[in-house]
Design a protein around this motif. Structure first.
Motif, mmCIF file in Angstrom:
data_model
loop_
_atom_site.group_PDB
_atom_site.id
_atom_site.type_symbol
_atom_site.label_atom_id
_atom_site.label_comp_id
_atom_site.label_asym_id
_atom_site.label_seq_id
_atom_site.Cartn_x
_atom_site.Cartn_y
_atom_site.Cartn_z
ATOM 1 N N LYS A 1 -56.225 30.972 1.328
ATOM 2 C CA LYS A 1 -55.088 30.708 2.226
ATOM 3 C C LYS A 1 -53.781 30.906 1.457
ATOM 4 O O LYS A 1 -52.803 31.440 1.975
ATOM 5 C CB LYS A 1 -55.179 29.280 2.773
ATOM 6 C CG LYS A 1 -54.068 28.897 3.743
ATOM 7 C CD LYS A 1 -54.280 27.481 4.252
ATOM 8 C CE LYS A 1 -53.140 27.045 5.161
ATOM 9 N NZ LYS A 1 -51.852 26.935 4.476
ATOM 10 N N ASN A 2 -53.811 30.491 0.204
ATOM 11 C CA ASN A 2 -52.656 30.610 -0.670
ATOM 12 C C ASN A 2 -52.169 32.064 -0.745
ATOM 13 O O ASN A 2 -50.975 32.343 -0.617
ATOM 14 C CB ASN A 2 -53.075 30.081 -2.048
ATOM 15 C CG ASN A 2 -52.023 30.278 -3.110
ATOM 16 O OD1 ASN A 2 -52.116 31.206 -3.892
ATOM 17 N ND2 ASN A 2 -51.035 29.419 -3.141
ATOM 18 N N LYS B 1 -44.092 25.476 -7.225
ATOM 19 C CA LYS B 1 -45.018 24.446 -6.737
ATOM 20 C C LYS B 1 -44.226 23.187 -6.410
ATOM 21 O O LYS B 1 -43.219 22.897 -7.066
ATOM 22 C CB LYS B 1 -46.054 24.109 -7.822
ATOM 23 C CG LYS B 1 -47.085 25.194 -8.025
ATOM 24 C CD LYS B 1 -48.081 24.763 -9.080
ATOM 25 C CE LYS B 1 -49.061 25.899 -9.393
ATOM 26 N NZ LYS B 1 -49.870 25.635 -10.574
ATOM 27 N N ASP C 1 -48.604 26.239 -1.492
ATOM 28 C CA ASP C 1 -49.732 25.307 -1.541
ATOM 29 C C ASP C 1 -50.737 25.821 -2.564
ATOM 30 O O ASP C 1 -51.061 26.998 -2.587
ATOM 31 C CB ASP C 1 -50.367 25.263 -0.141
ATOM 32 C CG ASP C 1 -51.630 24.427 -0.118
ATOM 33 O OD1 ASP C 1 -51.663 23.423 -0.838
ATOM 34 O OD2 ASP C 1 -52.572 24.787 0.603
ATOM 35 N N GLU C 2 -51.217 24.928 -3.387
ATOM 36 C CA GLU C 2 -52.128 25.357 -4.458
ATOM 37 C C GLU C 2 -53.597 25.083 -4.152
ATOM 38 O O GLU C 2 -54.467 25.487 -4.884
ATOM 39 C CB GLU C 2 -51.758 24.641 -5.760
ATOM 40 C CG GLU C 2 -50.493 25.173 -6.382
ATOM 41 C CD GLU C 2 -50.565 26.672 -6.684
ATOM 42 O OE1 GLU C 2 -51.460 27.101 -7.419
ATOM 43 O OE2 GLU C 2 -49.731 27.415 -6.146
ATOM 44 N N LYS C 3 -53.868 24.336 -3.105
ATOM 45 C CA LYS C 3 -55.235 23.862 -2.860
ATOM 46 C C LYS C 3 -56.204 24.998 -2.520
ATOM 47 O O LYS C 3 -57.197 25.227 -3.176
ATOM 48 C CB LYS C 3 -55.260 22.833 -1.723
ATOM 49 C CG LYS C 3 -54.334 21.630 -1.960
ATOM 50 C CD LYS C 3 -54.993 20.577 -2.842
ATOM 51 C CE LYS C 3 -54.222 19.292 -2.858
ATOM 52 N NZ LYS C 3 -52.883 19.374 -3.421
ATOM 53 N N ASN C 4 -55.886 25.722 -1.450
ATOM 54 C CA ASN C 4 -56.813 26.709 -0.918
ATOM 55 C C ASN C 4 -56.445 28.106 -1.423
ATOM 56 O O ASN C 4 -55.476 28.706 -0.975
ATOM 57 C CB ASN C 4 -56.754 26.632 0.616
ATOM 58 C CG ASN C 4 -57.735 27.568 1.287
ATOM 59 O OD1 ASN C 4 -58.102 28.607 0.756
ATOM 60 N ND2 ASN C 4 -58.156 27.194 2.479
ATOM 61 N N LYS C 5 -57.236 28.633 -2.359
ATOM 62 C CA LYS C 5 -56.896 29.903 -3.033
ATOM 63 C C LYS C 5 -56.718 31.065 -2.042
ATOM 64 O O LYS C 5 -55.798 31.853 -2.139
ATOM 65 C CB LYS C 5 -57.968 30.248 -4.073
ATOM 66 C CG LYS C 5 -57.920 29.368 -5.320
ATOM 67 C CD LYS C 5 -57.002 29.964 -6.378
ATOM 68 C CE LYS C 5 -56.599 28.984 -7.468
ATOM 69 N NZ LYS C 5 -57.679 28.601 -8.357
ATOM 70 N N ARG D 1 -44.879 20.239 -7.123
ATOM 71 C CA ARG D 1 -44.847 19.306 -8.256
ATOM 72 C C ARG D 1 -43.674 19.550 -9.204
ATOM 73 O O ARG D 1 -43.320 18.691 -10.010
ATOM 74 C CB ARG D 1 -46.164 19.379 -9.032
ATOM 75 C CG ARG D 1 -47.212 18.417 -8.479
ATOM 76 C CD ARG D 1 -48.607 18.769 -8.932
ATOM 77 N NE ARG D 1 -48.759 18.816 -10.370
ATOM 78 C CZ ARG D 1 -49.641 19.587 -11.003
ATOM 79 N NH1 ARG D 1 -50.457 20.355 -10.314
ATOM 80 N NH2 ARG D 1 -49.732 19.575 -12.306
#
Length: 302
Positions: A67-68, A39, A61-65, A41
């Motif tokens: 899409k991830n 990640k 990217d962690e936002k969109n599961k 971060r």
């Protein structure tokens, strides 16, 4: 081309430092550089760019599961890995690795277990490499070798208020260190949120202070490199300092000390009389300045 992937998506800088010795062991055993999926971060790209065992770091990217998952599959297909090491309990990466037809998949397991992260990675790496005599050593490779110089790093940051030592204690400690270590520069390590506190400390101590609060990890490492020791909260900076070869005193009043057991340069300081700390102990304020100073003196020749 034989290509190896290591998945380590715990978000913290400290997390990446904990796993780094084992990532190095895998690379050494396979005689090949590895690609790490992490990640953003974790800031891994900032401190692994000179690592001789790491080919590259790919952030996910962690936002969109949904899409991830598609993105991860695309990465796995594009890179055409032959082996993947999944350093976490996880179903997703296993199935995506299967879909990407990766021949060898090494994994923790599917169902999350409550394990010591340092002990478990040691156990799994021993199994995977079929070597029960592994000796993990923690090292972050920096571009330049800098000689030891007169600097002390004070880590005031933390991922939550519960992990932070009171500001007044840091001020008292800094003033004491200034007396003991005359002509030393005090480096205050923290993030954006600690800017105000860092300024307060700088004002009180006077000249010879540097704040890292507005610097990125790369710039911070350049400043820190060559310092005499680190003293401060259990944060990413504690792990970074310990991993670049510096004696690091970590204040543990709300997190278990086994998290630092992977690196013998990190010395945990707990409230006096305590031999164990667990999550939510909320006892940072019970660590006295005197106890910190005597621990430093005991472990360092001034």
């Amino acid at each position: 081309v034989m290509s190896i992937c290591v998945v380590q998506t715990r978000p913290g800088i400290g997390d990446m430092c904990v796993f780094l010795p084992y990532i190095h062991l895998i690379a050494k055993e396979k005689k090949e550089k590895v690609t790490i999926i992490a990640k953003a971060r974790s800031r891994a790209k900032d401190f692994l760019e000179h690592d001789p065992y790491v080919l590259k770091v790919i952030y996910i990217d962690e936002k969109n599961k949904k899409k991830n998952k598609i993105d991860i599959l695309k990465i796995l297909l594009k890179e055409r890995f032959k082996e993947i090491y999944i350093l976490q309990f996880d179903v997703k990466f296993y199935f995506l690795s299967k879909l990407a037809r990766i021949k060898k998949i090494y994994k923790y397991g599917f169902r999350k277990k409550n394990v010591s992260i340092t002990e478990f990675i040691n156990k799994k790496t021993s199994e995977w490499l079929n070597n029960h005599q592994i000796k993990p050593t923690c090292k972050i490779y920096l571009g330049a070798n800098i000689k030891k110089n007169k600097k002390i790093v004070i880590g005031i940051g933390g991922s939550g208020a519960n992990k932070k030592w009171p500001l007044k204690n840091f001020i008292d400690l800094a003033l004491c260190l200034k007396k003991i270590y005359q002509n030393y520069t005090i480096i205050i390590a923290g993030g954006e949120e600690e800017k105000k506190d860092a300024n307060k400390i700088s004002k009180i101590i006077g000249e010879n202070t540097i704040s890292l609060c507005e610097m990125n990890i790369k710039q911070s490492l350049e400043k820190i490199n060559g310092s005499s020791f680190y003293i401060g909260n259990d944060t990413g900076f504690m792990h970074l300092c310990g991993s670049i070869g510096m004696k690091s005193f970590g204040l543990f009043g709300d997190t278990p000390i086994n998290y630092a057991s992977y690196n013998n340069l990190i010395l945990p300081i707990m409230p006096e009389g305590k031999t164990m700390i667990s999550h939510e102990d909320q006892s940072m304020h019970l660590i006295s300045v005197d106890h910190v100073l005597s621990t430093i003196k005991k472990n360092l020749a001034t």
